[in-house]
Design a protein around this motif. Structure first.
Motif, PDB file in Angstrom:
ATOM      1  N   SER A  69      23.008 -46.186  -9.985  1.00 50.05           N
ATOM      2  CA  SER A  69      24.210 -45.389  -9.752  1.00 50.05           C
ATOM      3  C   SER A  69      24.939 -45.079 -11.055  1.00 50.05           C
ATOM      4  CB  SER A  69      25.158 -46.124  -8.793  1.00 50.05           C
ATOM      5  OG  SER A  69      25.564 -47.362  -9.360  1.00 50.05           O
ATOM      6  N   ALA A  70      24.221 -44.524 -12.037  1.00 52.36           N
ATOM      7  CA  ALA A  70      24.854 -44.153 -13.304  1.00 52.36           C
ATOM      8  C   ALA A  70      26.009 -43.191 -13.044  1.00 52.36           C
ATOM      9  CB  ALA A  70      23.836 -43.506 -14.232  1.00 52.36           C
ATOM     10  N   GLU A  94      24.721 -38.033 -15.840  1.00 50.53           N
ATOM     11  CA  GLU A  94      23.391 -37.857 -16.401  1.00 50.53           C
ATOM     12  C   GLU A  94      23.486 -37.831 -17.928  1.00 50.53           C
ATOM     13  OE1 GLU A  94      19.690 -37.467 -17.553  1.00 50.53           O
ATOM     14  OE2 GLU A  94      20.333 -37.994 -15.524  1.00 50.53           O
ATOM     15  N   LEU A 151      20.116 -41.193 -14.535  1.00 52.12           N
ATOM     16  CA  LEU A 151      20.558 -40.777 -13.204  1.00 52.12           C
ATOM     17  C   LEU A 151      19.520 -39.876 -12.545  1.00 52.12           C
ATOM     18  CD1 LEU A 151      22.926 -40.963 -11.196  1.00 52.12           C
ATOM     19  CD2 LEU A 151      23.840 -38.874 -12.218  1.00 52.12           C
ATOM     20  N   THR A 152      18.927 -38.968 -13.307  1.00 51.56           N
ATOM     21  CA  THR A 152      17.957 -38.025 -12.731  1.00 51.56           C
ATOM     22  C   THR A 152      16.648 -37.925 -13.505  1.00 51.56           C
ATOM     23  OG1 THR A 152      18.912 -36.163 -13.964  1.00 51.56           O
ATOM     24  CG2 THR A 152      19.809 -36.604 -11.774  1.00 51.56           C
ATOM     25  N   SER A 157      28.186 -49.531 -13.386  1.00 52.96           N
ATOM     26  CA  SER A 157      27.213 -48.956 -12.471  1.00 52.96           C
ATOM     27  C   SER A 157      26.288 -50.061 -11.996  1.00 52.96           C
ATOM     28  CB  SER A 157      26.393 -47.851 -13.154  1.00 52.96           C
ATOM     29  OG  SER A 157      27.159 -46.702 -13.377  1.00 52.96           O
TER      30      SER A 157
END
Length: 247
Positions: free
Chosen positions: A108-109, A112, A143-144, A230
């Motif tokens: 859960s950063a 990005e 994150l992605t 996070s």
């Protein structure tokens, strides 16, 4: 936000003296010294989690770790930057060549960025992590996306960039990061099909490693923010093909 803005000498007025006389609740004395036969912190560089794992907090906010068999939930704040790093790290000692893999169930950063990472990390010494001499190799999820991070020599240039995507993917499969040591060469990659295939490796050569051969290998995470945390959840950690539990 309120506490840092009011912290420090001269920030608050009207408190040159205490508004009430201090009596310490009627308690006198300064307590007792620890038993001289005990060590209040028997694990240098972190706190013992059991089963060979140690939690290390690098930064101003303590990281937390929740172990549940083969799953680890690591909560931490901080950034991986070129000069300084702050993060939470759950590690164990390892010697010799190895192939390590870990599934990143979730992360859960806060945003990005390649400064917010969760993944496998190896280093010879965590005590240097707060400065620019943090020697390490890392395979991580953001994150992605997916990134590598490394620094091959003390106070040397840090390197960071995107990892090459695997050719094969499996719908619904959790990503798996991989970190491999072969002598002085450390290679990282990731998989999106349950570990059957991995993308192109990114490698770094790290010389001058400890003479006893011991390195610190484990899971690291932060948030991309120096104050807000996070959460990263890892599972299915394997070293040389053998599953390693957290408790």
């Amino acid at each position: 936000e309120i506490i840092p803005s009011a912290a420090g000498v001269g920030k608050l007025t009207g408190y040159a003296t205490a508004p009430k006389e201090v009596d310490n609740g009627g308690i006198s004395g300064g307590g007792t010294d620890p038993d001289p036969g005990t060590d209040p912190d028997p694990t240098p560089g972190g706190s013992d989690l059991g089963n060979g794992w140690t939690l290390f907090s690098n930064g101003t906010t303590d990281a937390t770790a929740v172990c549940n068999g083969g799953q680890l939930t690591l909560t931490a704040c901080g950034k991986f930057e070129s000069g300084t790093q702050s993060f939470g790290f759950v590690y164990r000692e390892i010697t010799g060549d190895f192939v390590a893999t870990a599934q990143v169930d979730s992360f859960s950063a806060l945003k990005e960025t390649n400064q917010a990472l969760a993944g496998l990390l190896v280093t010879p010494d965590v005590t240097t992590a707060s400065g620019g001499d943090f020697i390490h190799a890392m395979a991580a999820r953001s994150l992605t996306g997916f990134y590598y991070s490394n620094r091959s020599e003390a106070a040397g240039k840090g390197n960071k960039g995107a990892l090459g995507a695997p050719d094969a993917t499996t719908e619904g499969a959790k990503p798996i990061v991989r970190l491999v040591r072969a002598g002085d060469k450390f290679s990282v990659s990731y998989s999106l099909d349950g570990g059957a295939t991995f993308g192109a490796e990114k490698s770094v050569t790290i010389s001058g490693l400890p003479e006893d051969g011991k390195l610190l290998l484990g899971l690291a995470a932060n948030s991309g923010d120096s104050k807000k945390t996070s959460e990263a959840v890892f599972s299915d950690v394997k070293i040389n093909g053998q599953s390693v539990a957290f408790e």
